[in-house]
Every structure is written in C-alpha cells, then in structure tokens.
Design a protein around this motif. Sequence first.
Motif, PDB file in Angstrom:
ATOM      1  N   VAL A   1      10.165 -45.341 -48.209  1.00 43.90           N
ATOM      2  CA  VAL A   1       9.909 -44.505 -46.970  1.00 43.90           C
ATOM      3  C   VAL A   1      10.347 -42.556 -47.918  1.00 43.90           C
ATOM      4  N   VAL A   2       9.523 -41.831 -46.940  1.00 41.77           N
ATOM      5  CA  VAL A   2      10.334 -40.990 -47.633  1.00 41.77           C
ATOM      6  C   VAL A   2       9.847 -40.026 -46.191  1.00 41.77           C
ATOM      7  N   LYS A   3      10.225 -38.311 -46.064  1.00 39.81           N
ATOM      8  CA  LYS A   3      10.236 -37.851 -45.580  1.00 39.81           C
ATOM      9  C   LYS A   3       8.520 -36.988 -45.120  1.00 39.81           C
ATOM     10  N   ALA A   4       8.190 -36.385 -44.285  1.00 37.41           N
ATOM     11  CA  ALA A   4       6.543 -35.713 -44.039  1.00 37.41           C
ATOM     12  C   ALA A   4       6.667 -34.777 -45.584  1.00 37.41           C
ATOM     13  N   SER A   5       7.635 -33.822 -45.134  1.00 33.05           N
ATOM     14  CA  SER A   5       7.858 -32.641 -45.413  1.00 33.05           C
ATOM     15  C   SER A   5       8.065 -32.715 -47.117  1.00 33.05           C
TER      16      SER A   5
ATOM     17  N   THR B   1     -11.243 -30.991 -59.852  1.00 35.87           N
ATOM     18  CA  THR B   1     -11.709 -29.557 -58.745  1.00 35.87           C
ATOM     19  C   THR B   1     -11.333 -28.734 -59.839  1.00 35.87           C
ATOM     20  N   GLY B   2     -10.853 -28.182 -60.767  1.00 33.29           N
ATOM     21  CA  GLY B   2     -10.609 -27.143 -61.303  1.00 33.29           C
ATOM     22  C   GLY B   2      -9.343 -26.336 -60.528  1.00 33.29           C
ATOM     23  N   LEU B   3      -8.190 -26.892 -59.922  1.00 33.83           N
ATOM     24  CA  LEU B   3      -7.313 -26.361 -59.591  1.00 33.83           C
ATOM     25  C   LEU B   3      -5.895 -26.358 -60.390  1.00 33.83           C
ATOM     26  N   PRO B   4      -5.251 -26.085 -60.723  1.00 38.46           N
ATOM     27  CA  PRO B   4      -3.969 -25.515 -60.848  1.00 38.46           C
ATOM     28  C   PRO B   4      -3.147 -26.770 -60.661  1.00 38.46           C
ATOM     29  N   GLU B   5      -2.621 -27.758 -62.764  1.00 40.39           N
ATOM     30  CA  GLU B   5      -2.535 -28.818 -62.410  1.00 40.39           C
ATOM     31  C   GLU B   5      -0.364 -28.578 -61.862  1.00 40.39           C
ATOM     32  N   THR B   6      -0.431 -27.523 -61.609  1.00 39.66           N
ATOM     33  CA  THR B   6       1.165 -27.058 -60.847  1.00 39.66           C
ATOM     34  C   THR B   6       0.755 -27.256 -59.288  1.00 39.66           C
ATOM     35  N   VAL B   7      -0.246 -27.252 -58.209  1.00 39.62           N
ATOM     36  CA  VAL B   7      -0.921 -27.857 -56.902  1.00 39.62           C
ATOM     37  C   VAL B   7       0.830 -29.103 -56.686  1.00 39.62           C
ATOM     38  N   ARG B   8       1.136 -29.003 -55.149  1.00 39.15           N
ATOM     39  CA  ARG B   8       2.279 -29.116 -54.982  1.00 39.15           C
ATOM     40  C   ARG B   8       1.544 -30.457 -53.929  1.00 39.15           C
ATOM     41  N   VAL B   9       1.908 -31.774 -53.819  1.00 38.96           N
ATOM     42  CA  VAL B   9       1.306 -32.215 -53.031  1.00 38.96           C
ATOM     43  C   VAL B   9       2.600 -33.199 -52.014  1.00 38.96           C
ATOM     44  N   LEU B  10       2.514 -32.963 -50.722  1.00 39.69           N
ATOM     45  CA  LEU B  10       3.806 -33.470 -49.474  1.00 39.69           C
ATOM     46  C   LEU B  10       2.780 -34.942 -49.075  1.00 39.69           C
ATOM     47  N   ALA B  11       4.228 -35.311 -48.322  1.00 38.90           N
ATOM     48  CA  ALA B  11       4.201 -36.717 -48.186  1.00 38.90           C
ATOM     49  C   ALA B  11       3.006 -36.587 -46.972  1.00 38.90           C
ATOM     50  N   GLY B  12       2.579 -35.872 -46.642  1.00 37.51           N
ATOM     51  CA  GLY B  12       1.965 -35.799 -45.385  1.00 37.51           C
ATOM     52  C   GLY B  12       2.444 -36.527 -44.245  1.00 37.51           C
ATOM     53  N   LEU B  13       1.257 -36.670 -42.998  1.00 36.94           N
ATOM     54  CA  LEU B  13       1.972 -37.389 -41.465  1.00 36.94           C
ATOM     55  C   LEU B  13       0.887 -37.141 -40.586  1.00 36.94           C
ATOM     56  N   HIS B  14       1.105 -37.818 -39.397  1.00 37.39           N
ATOM     57  CA  HIS B  14       0.486 -38.553 -38.006  1.00 37.39           C
ATOM     58  C   HIS B  14      -0.301 -36.834 -38.076  1.00 37.39           C
ATOM     59  N   ASP B  15      -1.697 -37.388 -37.259  1.00 36.74           N
ATOM     60  CA  ASP B  15      -2.451 -35.540 -36.916  1.00 36.74           C
ATOM     61  C   ASP B  15      -1.565 -35.501 -35.330  1.00 36.74           C
ATOM     62  N   SER B  16      -1.231 -36.007 -34.600  1.00 37.84           N
ATOM     63  CA  SER B  16      -1.044 -36.035 -33.041  1.00 37.84           C
ATOM     64  C   SER B  16       0.474 -35.139 -33.936  1.00 37.84           C
ATOM     65  N   ASN B  17       1.360 -36.055 -34.590  1.00 37.89           N
ATOM     66  CA  ASN B  17       3.017 -35.176 -34.528  1.00 37.89           C
ATOM     67  C   ASN B  17       2.653 -34.156 -35.793  1.00 37.89           C
ATOM     68  N   ALA B  18       1.456 -33.300 -36.121  1.00 35.44           N
ATOM     69  CA  ALA B  18       0.944 -32.280 -36.804  1.00 35.44           C
ATOM     70  C   ALA B  18       0.743 -31.511 -35.346  1.00 35.44           C
ATOM     71  N   ALA B  19       0.614 -31.686 -35.057  1.00 33.21           N
ATOM     72  CA  ALA B  19       0.130 -30.777 -33.342  1.00 33.21           C
ATOM     73  C   ALA B  19       1.715 -30.884 -32.751  1.00 33.21           C
ATOM     74  N   LEU B  20       2.671 -31.685 -32.721  1.00 34.65           N
ATOM     75  CA  LEU B  20       3.848 -32.027 -32.012  1.00 34.65           C
ATOM     76  C   LEU B  20       5.210 -30.278 -32.763  1.00 34.65           C
ATOM     77  N   MET B  21       4.074 -30.703 -34.281  1.00 37.96           N
ATOM     78  CA  MET B  21       4.515 -29.445 -35.661  1.00 37.96           C
ATOM     79  C   MET B  21       4.005 -28.123 -34.939  1.00 37.96           C
ATOM     80  N   ALA B  22       2.918 -28.078 -34.614  1.00 36.42           N
ATOM     81  CA  ALA B  22       3.013 -26.590 -34.094  1.00 36.42           C
ATOM     82  C   ALA B  22       3.445 -26.354 -33.263  1.00 36.42           C
ATOM     83  N   ALA B  23       3.455 -27.043 -32.064  1.00 44.11           N
ATOM     84  CA  ALA B  23       4.078 -26.828 -30.449  1.00 44.11           C
ATOM     85  C   ALA B  23       5.031 -26.396 -30.932  1.00 44.11           C
ATOM     86  N   ARG B  24       6.206 -26.908 -31.370  1.00 45.20           N
ATOM     87  CA  ARG B  24       7.373 -26.586 -31.951  1.00 45.20           C
ATOM     88  C   ARG B  24       7.577 -24.533 -32.475  1.00 45.20           C
ATOM     89  N   GLY B  25       6.615 -24.118 -32.908  1.00 49.15           N
ATOM     90  CA  GLY B  25       6.977 -23.290 -33.409  1.00 49.15           C
ATOM     91  C   GLY B  25       6.803 -22.060 -32.400  1.00 49.15           C
TER      92      GLY B  25
END
Length: 458
Positions: A192-196, A210-234
């Motif tokens: 278990v890690v943090k979404a961020s 894809t041609g994307l650079p190998e330096t592109v970083r990938v986050l663990a990510g999160l549940h979609d409704s909780n992503a909406a909650l993160m937006a609302a907190r802005g």
Amino acid sequence: MIDIGKTMSKITMWSREGQLLDRQVRPNAKCEEGGIARLDAAGIADWATGVLRGHADSGVEYIVPVGHGAGFAAILDGALAFSPLDYEAAPPPSTMEAYRAARSPFAQTGSPALPQGLNFGAHVWWADRLYPDAMARATLVPWAQYWAWWLSGVAASEVTSLGCHSDLWNPDAGDWSDLAKRQGWDRRFAPVVKASDVLGTISPALAAATGLPETVRVLAGLHDSNAALMAARGFAEIARNEATVLSTGTWFIAMRLAATPIATADLPEARDCLVNVDAYGRPVPSARFMGGREIEALIEIDTRRVDIKPDQPHLLAAVPAVLASGAMHMPTLAPGCGPYPDAQGQWVNQPEDWYERRAGACLYAALVADQALDLIGSDERLLVEGRFAEAEVFVRALAALRPKTQVFVGSAHNDVSFGAIRLIDPALMPEGELRRIEPLDADLDTYRNRWLARLESN
C-alpha cells in the motif's frame, strides 16, 4: 491522466500550469470471456498506447491513473493472470452465500453488502475458486493501480481504491480488514502506497511503443470519485468547511467532508451508505445511488440528454406541468442500490411529453439525492460536480429541497482529471469560480411529501 471506467476510458492531458490540452474518450471498455463479463484490459491498453503515441511530443512529465473502485487485477509472470472481472458479473449464489458469511461487519469496513462484484472482495473470493493456482501465486492490485503497473511495471495498492466498499479495508484503523487478513489477501495484494507516490517511470517497452521519454513519471493514482473530491478541495468555499461533494455520472456519490468527526459505524448500511477513504487516508461518510443509469432508463428512447445546454429552458418550463399532473417516478431502477434498495421502480402518471418526461427524471434524481444527503448528515454547503451538474432542473430542484444548504456547481469541466493533477501539485487552483444555484420557484415540499407518502404505503 488516464481514467479507466467500466464503460468508457479517458485520457486527459494537462500542461504544467494546469491547463487542459487534450481529452480522448474510448467507449465500451468491457467484454465477455468464459460466459463472465470482463473489463476489456487488452482493448483499453491498445487504445491508450495509440493516444499516448499521439502525445509523444507534448512534453508529458507525469501520468496519473484513475479508475472505478470496484475491480481488481491479478498479475502473474509479468502479465494478467486472467481478464479482470466486470463488477456487474454476479458470482454463483452458493459462492456469494459463502462470501457473505465470511465478510467483515460494516462497523469495521464501512462497506455495505452490495450485489454482484460491487464489493470487489466478492470477486477476489470468486477468483480464488475460479483460478486457484494462479491466484495463489499472483500479485493482486486494485483496478486503478493495474494501470499504474501497466505503465511502470511497479505493482502497488492504494487506499482510495481499497477503501471503496471493497470489504478489504478498515478506514478507522487505516489497515486491512479482518476478512482480508484471514484470507491472506493482505499479503497477496501489492504494498500500500499513497495516491500521490511516484511508483517509477514508464517502462522501456511503453516508451518505445509510444515515443514518450523514459523519464515520464507514473503516480500510483486513485479512485475516480476521490479524484473529484481532490478537485473540489481546490475551491475556498469547500476546502476547510463543512461541505459535501456530489459526484454525478453513472453513479451519484455524495461524499461528506465533515467539520467534526462522526461515528461512521452508525451510518445505515442497508440504504447504500458507506465510508470512502480520501487520498490522505481519512474516512469520508458517503451515500450513493445509480443516478445516471436510472436517468438514462427513464428517458428511454430520447436521444437528447437531460444536461444538454440548449434544452435547459424547455426542461425548466416543463416542471410546472409535471408537478400539476402529479407525475413522479418511484425508486428504484437499480435493485440493491441507493436509499431504497428493495423498492420497485415505477412511474406514477408517466408524462407523454418529451420535455416533461426528462424533467420528471431530473426531479426523481433530485428526490433520491436529497434522501441520500440526509443519510450522511450533509449540511451547509453542497458542490455538485460531473455531467449532471449541467442539468438545471436537477440542481435547482436539489437547491429547493435543501433550502438551508448553499448549492454550488463549478464552471470548469473535467473535475476528476483536475483532481488527479492536484496529486502532483496540490497548490493548483481550479479554473473559474463556483456558481451558487438558485432554487426552483416551485412547491417541491408538497411534491416530496407525496413521494415519501407513496413510498411508505408500498
């Protein structure tokens, strides 16, 4: 941001300043295999590779996976052990009966007993019986984190997905449920890690494809409704206040940001209340119903949705006729879900007029949402986000039904996408301001009382 839902998938590209660059959508993200409904992981992967290839020169630095919270994947020898199960795939009755007897109580998990695979623990239990050898050796991950693995090759689990009515998580303790520990699932799921958290960079194979650079970083990510909650907190109106976010799409999910702690064990489990877990690991009292699916069922052959801007004046003008005729819809069209999971959905005085039927569907959604909000003690402020925030009859009816609540909608779109990017930079502010909703000028108290009386008499 890669948003992998059940029926469609989205890839949204943002600039470093939080500006929307592009958005691509792929529908029909499910399939069938062996007589069981599955999530179309292979089809989504092919599509996502093509979309990412189209952004090889866009300066992509991060990718944040987002997904629904009712699914998992089993990874074995660098590939899927089997196609992930769709949450509408129902385990055999005997399997479900045994699972229900074994699951941990609501007071511990905040997960109500839901049908099919909406408690994804039921699908883990079923998969243990369908694929015992593979499951014994596989690393398990929630659906959103499967895509983090697909992107980076690093397997992880994350609490907004584990804490989304899975039966696997104890929100108050911030630990696995007794069920998960008894079954050994806590050891079989990836750490278990943090979404961020950044899991790593995209795999060399995906970079080459894809041609994307190998330096592109990938986050663990999160549940979609909780992503909406993160937006609302802005938004300042929401960030540190007593407020509720109502995320609308196929599901309407109300998530209360309580100003003071509440006893989540007292939520009414039988009425589709639950405890979500936010990106910071905190319990979030929640209630839900399948509002978008029900609205689509109610408008039947109509091809114009209830949220289309040119139709809003006509839909608002149709409300008086709906109220005068006593037309109303009773719950529910999604058995086992919502505040009235056992009720039989039906029209009373079904409107024949095209606009009146759609206005009636919006009033129905507002009535059910009002009840769901009451169940979690929603108070003071309400932000409606997602597709149905643009359905004026729905949001204005909700404001009329809850006169002591300030009801807002935002002017920006892609709330889930913006919430995902705020994992990278929490200081990002949403575009535009919140708009305070003017209540419908109509006697919705009487309408609601008649609706509730009819419910009680059935």
